[in-house]
Scaffold this active site. Sequence first.
Site, PDB file in Angstrom:
ATOM      1  N   ARG A 108       0.884  -1.177   0.000  1.00 44.21           N
ATOM      2  CA  ARG A 108       0.000   0.000   0.000  1.00 44.21           C
ATOM      3  C   ARG A 108       0.914   1.217   0.000  1.00 44.21           C
ATOM      4  NH1 ARG A 108      -5.328   1.321   3.512  1.00 44.21           N
ATOM      5  NH2 ARG A 108      -6.085  -0.163   1.977  1.00 44.21           N
ATOM      6  N   HIS A 135      -7.529   1.191  -6.263  1.00 42.71           N
ATOM      7  CA  HIS A 135      -7.691   0.269  -5.129  1.00 42.71           C
ATOM      8  C   HIS A 135      -8.313  -1.025  -5.687  1.00 42.71           C
ATOM      9  CE1 HIS A 135      -7.816  -1.204  -1.196  1.00 42.71           C
ATOM     10  NE2 HIS A 135      -8.712  -0.431  -0.626  1.00 42.71           N
ATOM     11  N   GLN A 138      -9.943  -3.975  -3.550  1.00 44.32           N
ATOM     12  CA  GLN A 138     -11.228  -3.560  -2.970  1.00 44.32           C
ATOM     13  C   GLN A 138     -12.350  -3.722  -3.999  1.00 44.32           C
ATOM     14  OE1 GLN A 138     -12.016  -1.868   0.250  1.00 44.32           O
ATOM     15  NE2 GLN A 138     -14.002  -2.507  -0.495  1.00 44.32           N
ATOM     16  N   ASP A 227     -17.726   6.614  -0.660  1.00 44.08           N
ATOM     17  CA  ASP A 227     -16.398   6.587  -0.015  1.00 44.08           C
ATOM     18  C   ASP A 227     -16.210   7.947   0.652  1.00 44.08           C
ATOM     19  OD1 ASP A 227     -13.818   5.964   0.758  1.00 44.08           O
ATOM     20  OD2 ASP A 227     -12.936   6.054  -1.250  1.00 44.08           O
ATOM     21  N   CYS A 266     -16.387   1.296   1.129  1.00 43.11           N
ATOM     22  CA  CYS A 266     -15.173   0.509   1.409  1.00 43.11           C
ATOM     23  C   CYS A 266     -14.687   0.674   2.840  1.00 43.11           C
ATOM     24  CB  CYS A 266     -14.080   0.860   0.408  1.00 43.11           C
ATOM     25  SG  CYS A 266     -13.533   2.571   0.527  1.00 43.11           S
ATOM     26  N   ARG A 292     -13.479  -9.291   1.448  1.00 39.54           N
ATOM     27  CA  ARG A 292     -12.099  -9.028   1.034  1.00 39.54           C
ATOM     28  C   ARG A 292     -11.242 -10.277   1.240  1.00 39.54           C
ATOM     29  NH1 ARG A 292     -10.341  -3.659   1.698  1.00 39.54           N
ATOM     30  NH2 ARG A 292      -8.462  -4.358   0.610  1.00 39.54           N
TER      31      ARG A 292
HETATM   32  N1   CP Z   1     -11.200  -0.390   2.634  1.00 38.64           N
HETATM   33  C1   CP Z   1      -9.909  -0.481   2.993  1.00 38.64           C
HETATM   34  O1   CP Z   1      -8.991  -0.670   2.190  1.00 38.64           O
HETATM   35  O2   CP Z   1      -9.731  -0.386   4.346  1.00 38.64           O
HETATM   36  P1   CP Z   1      -8.350  -0.162   5.077  1.00 38.64           P
HETATM   37  O3   CP Z   1      -7.828   1.185   4.671  1.00 38.64           O
HETATM   38  O4   CP Z   1      -8.692  -0.207   6.547  1.00 38.64           O
HETATM   39  O5   CP Z   1      -7.407  -1.258   4.696  1.00 38.64           O
HETATM   40  N1  NVA Z   2     -10.312   6.649  -0.959  1.00 38.82           N
HETATM   41  C1  NVA Z   2      -9.859   6.197   0.337  1.00 38.82           C
HETATM   42  C2  NVA Z   2      -9.991   4.713   0.442  1.00 38.82           C
HETATM   43  C3  NVA Z   2      -9.604   4.152   1.780  1.00 38.82           C
HETATM   44  C4  NVA Z   2      -9.702   2.648   1.838  1.00 38.82           C
HETATM   45  C5  NVA Z   2      -8.437   6.632   0.577  1.00 38.82           C
HETATM   46  O1  NVA Z   2      -7.605   6.512  -0.329  1.00 38.82           O
HETATM   47  O2  NVA Z   2      -8.139   7.091   1.671  1.00 38.82           O
END
Ligand code: CP
Ligand code: NVA
Length: 308
Positions: A108, A135, A138, A227, A266, A292
């Site tokens: 990530r 993402h 997800q 989101d 998400c 997930r």
């Molecule tokens: N939805 C998601 O990716 O959650 P986290 O940021 O907690 O991993």
């Molecule tokens: N759009 C959000 C998703 C978090 C899982 C972010 O990037 O923070």
Amino acid sequence: MNHFINLKDIPAKDLRRILVDAKKRKNARKKLNKLDPDIGTPLKGKLLIQMFEKSSLRTRLSFFLAISQLSGRTLTLRPDELHLSKGGESIEDTAKILSNFGDAFMLRTDNDEKLEEFKKYLTIPIINGLSPSSHPTQILSDVFTVEEIKKKPISKLNITWIGDSNNVLNSLIAASIKFSFKLKVGCPKKYQPNKNIMNYVKKNKNKIMIYNDPKKAVEGADVIFSDKVISMNDKVNKKKKLRDFKNFKISKNLMKKCPRAILLHCLPRGSEVDENVFKSKQSKVWLQALNRIHVQKSILLYCLGKLR
Ligand code: CP
Ligand code: NVA
């Protein structure tokens, strides 16, 4: 071996194979405990190395359980403890070590180029666990959730996104092309997807539609995606952006315009969905988060060339 960086670069038939495998695996473990292995222990002896340069709860836990159920193990690295960030060790050398010690790398990151750089030097698969532009784990999992709940291929459903033009929406747009579903996006004009994405959208005219009125965007919807308005490391004037999105709140009244729709988010959430909608029967966010695990198991198998 296969990398898993962006949905747009993965053949549609492979994405479908992943979902089919995930469904079989999920059904086969109804009576098992969370840490019980899947039959056949397909990733026995394999190590998934994970690294999070940004916060995570769900992705971290779901990859831990995914690899555990496949009988592999995971190790989570802290970027601030590696030489890569502070000590000046190169991505090339770091990738060499990761490849020699591990079997797959889940990253990530706050930098899309880093994924590509790692890909260049790794000899093991890399999985994108969220980047500024996408993402994919997800959204693939969300396609699974939609089909599980609606009991129909997603190509037969009307999908709506209400919110910012962010990484999650980019992956949803890519999925709409791969899985051929109709997508309506509702957002203030100022926050429409960037030029590159809009070009992609224009090429798929009758499939992806953008509205600056949330009521129009939710008409006829089977699924409403939402989101946070402010994503991690979003360097905007937060108060102003939240004000700009005031009319795009997902309220009971808005949901009344699409009575058969389920709500997906998400997570984590901000204040974009009213509490009574978030906790209503239409909201399926907890199942969405749990799925997930199942889909990421099949993604891991795909990456390691072990998908049945
Ligand atoms: N939805 C998601 O990716 O959650 P986290 O940021 O907690 O991993
Ligand atoms: N759009 C959000 C998703 C978090 C899982 C972010 O990037 O923070």
